[in-house]
Design an enzyme around this catalytic site. Sequence first.
Site, PDB file in Angstrom:
ATOM      1  N   ASP A  28      -4.921   2.691  10.683  1.00 47.12           N
ATOM      2  CA  ASP A  28      -6.208   2.496  10.826  1.00 47.12           C
ATOM      3  C   ASP A  28      -6.546   1.915  12.271  1.00 47.12           C
ATOM      4  O   ASP A  28      -6.479   2.492  13.282  1.00 47.12           O
ATOM      5  CB  ASP A  28      -6.795   1.187   9.990  1.00 47.12           C
ATOM      6  CG  ASP A  28      -8.169   1.160   9.663  1.00 47.12           C
ATOM      7  OD1 ASP A  28      -8.849   1.761   9.699  1.00 47.12           O
ATOM      8  OD2 ASP A  28      -8.599  -0.075   9.358  1.00 47.12           O
ATOM      9  N   PHE A  79     -13.374   4.273   3.697  1.00 51.25           N
ATOM     10  CA  PHE A  79     -12.587   3.689   2.928  1.00 51.25           C
ATOM     11  C   PHE A  79     -12.085   3.905   1.648  1.00 51.25           C
ATOM     12  O   PHE A  79     -13.018   4.320   0.877  1.00 51.25           O
ATOM     13  CB  PHE A  79     -13.441   2.151   2.871  1.00 51.25           C
ATOM     14  CG  PHE A  79     -12.179   0.963   2.450  1.00 51.25           C
ATOM     15  CD1 PHE A  79     -11.586   0.411   3.259  1.00 51.25           C
ATOM     16  CD2 PHE A  79     -11.968   0.563   1.163  1.00 51.25           C
ATOM     17  CE1 PHE A  79     -10.469  -0.602   3.124  1.00 51.25           C
ATOM     18  CE2 PHE A  79     -11.055  -0.077   0.871  1.00 51.25           C
ATOM     19  CZ  PHE A  79     -10.539  -0.903   1.483  1.00 51.25           C
ATOM     20  N   VAL A  80     -10.850   4.193   1.711  1.00 52.59           N
ATOM     21  CA  VAL A  80     -10.195   5.113   0.368  1.00 52.59           C
ATOM     22  C   VAL A  80      -9.486   4.052  -0.391  1.00 52.59           C
ATOM     23  O   VAL A  80      -9.115   2.879   0.019  1.00 52.59           O
ATOM     24  CB  VAL A  80      -9.434   6.150   1.179  1.00 52.59           C
ATOM     25  CG1 VAL A  80     -10.134   7.005   1.726  1.00 52.59           C
ATOM     26  CG2 VAL A  80      -8.225   5.397   1.790  1.00 52.59           C
ATOM     27  N   GLY A 135       0.643  -1.300  -0.057  1.00 54.73           N
ATOM     28  CA  GLY A 135      -0.112   0.091   0.006  1.00 54.73           C
ATOM     29  C   GLY A 135       0.817   1.426  -0.050  1.00 54.73           C
ATOM     30  O   GLY A 135       0.403   2.373  -0.366  1.00 54.73           O
ATOM     31  N   ARG A 151      -4.915   0.496  -6.827  1.00 50.50           N
ATOM     32  CA  ARG A 151      -3.640   1.176  -6.596  1.00 50.50           C
ATOM     33  C   ARG A 151      -3.066   2.113  -7.333  1.00 50.50           C
ATOM     34  O   ARG A 151      -2.445   2.981  -7.008  1.00 50.50           O
ATOM     35  CB  ARG A 151      -2.596   0.222  -6.212  1.00 50.50           C
ATOM     36  CG  ARG A 151      -2.934  -1.053  -5.025  1.00 50.50           C
ATOM     37  CD  ARG A 151      -1.662  -1.804  -4.841  1.00 50.50           C
ATOM     38  NE  ARG A 151      -1.969  -2.982  -3.985  1.00 50.50           N
ATOM     39  CZ  ARG A 151      -2.449  -3.060  -2.614  1.00 50.50           C
ATOM     40  NH1 ARG A 151      -2.221  -2.146  -2.202  1.00 50.50           N
ATOM     41  NH2 ARG A 151      -2.523  -4.263  -2.179  1.00 50.50           N
ATOM     42  N   ASP A 182      -5.835  -0.173  -2.151  1.00 48.04           N
ATOM     43  CA  ASP A 182      -6.568  -0.897  -2.810  1.00 48.04           C
ATOM     44  C   ASP A 182      -7.733  -1.236  -2.088  1.00 48.04           C
ATOM     45  O   ASP A 182      -7.997  -1.475  -1.113  1.00 48.04           O
ATOM     46  CB  ASP A 182      -5.730  -2.100  -2.899  1.00 48.04           C
ATOM     47  CG  ASP A 182      -5.548  -3.240  -1.600  1.00 48.04           C
ATOM     48  OD1 ASP A 182      -5.046  -2.653  -0.716  1.00 48.04           O
ATOM     49  OD2 ASP A 182      -5.923  -4.352  -1.779  1.00 48.04           O
TER      50      ASP A 182
HETATM   51  P1  IMP Z   1      -4.250  -1.390  10.580  1.00 46.06           P
HETATM   52  O1  IMP Z   1      -5.695  -1.672  11.133  1.00 46.06           O
HETATM   53  O2  IMP Z   1      -3.774  -0.047  11.181  1.00 46.06           O
HETATM   54  O3  IMP Z   1      -3.405  -2.467  11.068  1.00 46.06           O
HETATM   55  O4  IMP Z   1      -4.104  -1.054   8.917  1.00 46.06           O
HETATM   56  C1  IMP Z   1      -3.861  -2.215   8.157  1.00 46.06           C
HETATM   57  C2  IMP Z   1      -3.844  -2.176   6.695  1.00 46.06           C
HETATM   58  O5  IMP Z   1      -5.285  -1.932   6.412  1.00 46.06           O
HETATM   59  C3  IMP Z   1      -3.242  -0.864   6.347  1.00 46.06           C
HETATM   60  O6  IMP Z   1      -1.801  -0.895   6.132  1.00 46.06           O
HETATM   61  C4  IMP Z   1      -4.032  -0.623   4.838  1.00 46.06           C
HETATM   62  O7  IMP Z   1      -3.203  -1.405   3.859  1.00 46.06           O
HETATM   63  C5  IMP Z   1      -5.158  -1.256   5.076  1.00 46.06           C
HETATM   64  N1  IMP Z   1      -6.212  -0.197   5.294  1.00 46.06           N
HETATM   65  C6  IMP Z   1      -6.812   0.466   6.130  1.00 46.06           C
HETATM   66  N2  IMP Z   1      -7.571   1.430   5.654  1.00 46.06           N
HETATM   67  C7  IMP Z   1      -7.948   1.543   4.291  1.00 46.06           C
HETATM   68  C8  IMP Z   1      -8.323   1.935   3.481  1.00 46.06           C
HETATM   69  O8  IMP Z   1      -9.328   2.971   3.820  1.00 46.06           O
HETATM   70  N3  IMP Z   1      -8.241   1.850   1.972  1.00 46.06           N
HETATM   71  C9  IMP Z   1      -7.670   0.929   1.888  1.00 46.06           C
HETATM   72  N4  IMP Z   1      -6.787   0.021   2.817  1.00 46.06           N
HETATM   73  C10 IMP Z   1      -6.850   0.244   4.050  1.00 46.06           C
HETATM   74 MG    MG Z   2      -2.506  -2.790   2.918  1.00 43.41          MG
END
Ligand code: IMP
Ligand code: MG
Length: 175
Positions: free
Chosen positions: A103, A152-153, A45, A165, A159
């Site tokens: 996130d 969600f982006v 990402g 992407r 992606d």
């Molecule tokens: P975490 O929940 O902070 O561990 O985030 C995990 C991964 O979720 C991030 O590195 C992103 O790749 C993916 N992610 C979180 N939010 C989004 C979104 O809005 N769009 C796309 N991928 C996301």
């Molecule tokens: Mg990711």
Amino acid sequence: MYVPKEVEKILFTREQLDECAARLGKQLTCDYMGKNPLFLCVLRGAVAFFADLIREVECPLSIDFIRTQSYAGTESTGRVEVDLMKIGDISGRDVVIVEDICDSGRSLVEINKALGALNPRSIKTVCLLDKPSRRTVEFQPDYTGFVIDDLFVIGNGFDCDGRFRNLPYVGIYKE
Ligand code: IMP
Ligand code: MG
């Protein structure tokens, strides 16, 4: 401009993303001058943001790549796997993790744990986006591009199941 039907709205334009990389690059240049930092891109990402960011850092640095996996579609699977790939010796290095988004915070907590065990001199984290309202574990990036709501982006590296992407902007995903 290519705007697939899954893009509800453009959240950050190419210009805003370029300005953001320039702003963060300036800050990192000041903070890492003379330290020969190791910039670590979290695949996949962060790849677009990483390329933008490192080209705005005006001091010697090196780069490497790691991977995590935690998402299926727009929902977290709850499990985070960190793959350090073929990372070399980082002991004594000033490491800068470059991630697409914070996130739940779980990926960055796990990445920090895995890297911390390798005895770097310091670890800091740069995120293009931060969704603080989604946090399930305590984590605060050291450098943040933009704080966003619980959306969600897609695009600029983000992606949905491997798609989108390549969009040069960040858009809100239309379910
Ligand atoms: P975490 O929940 O902070 O561990 O985030 C995990 C991964 O979720 C991030 O590195 C992103 O790749 C993916 N992610 C979180 N939010 C989004 C979104 O809005 N769009 C796309 N991928 C996301
Ligand atoms: Mg990711």
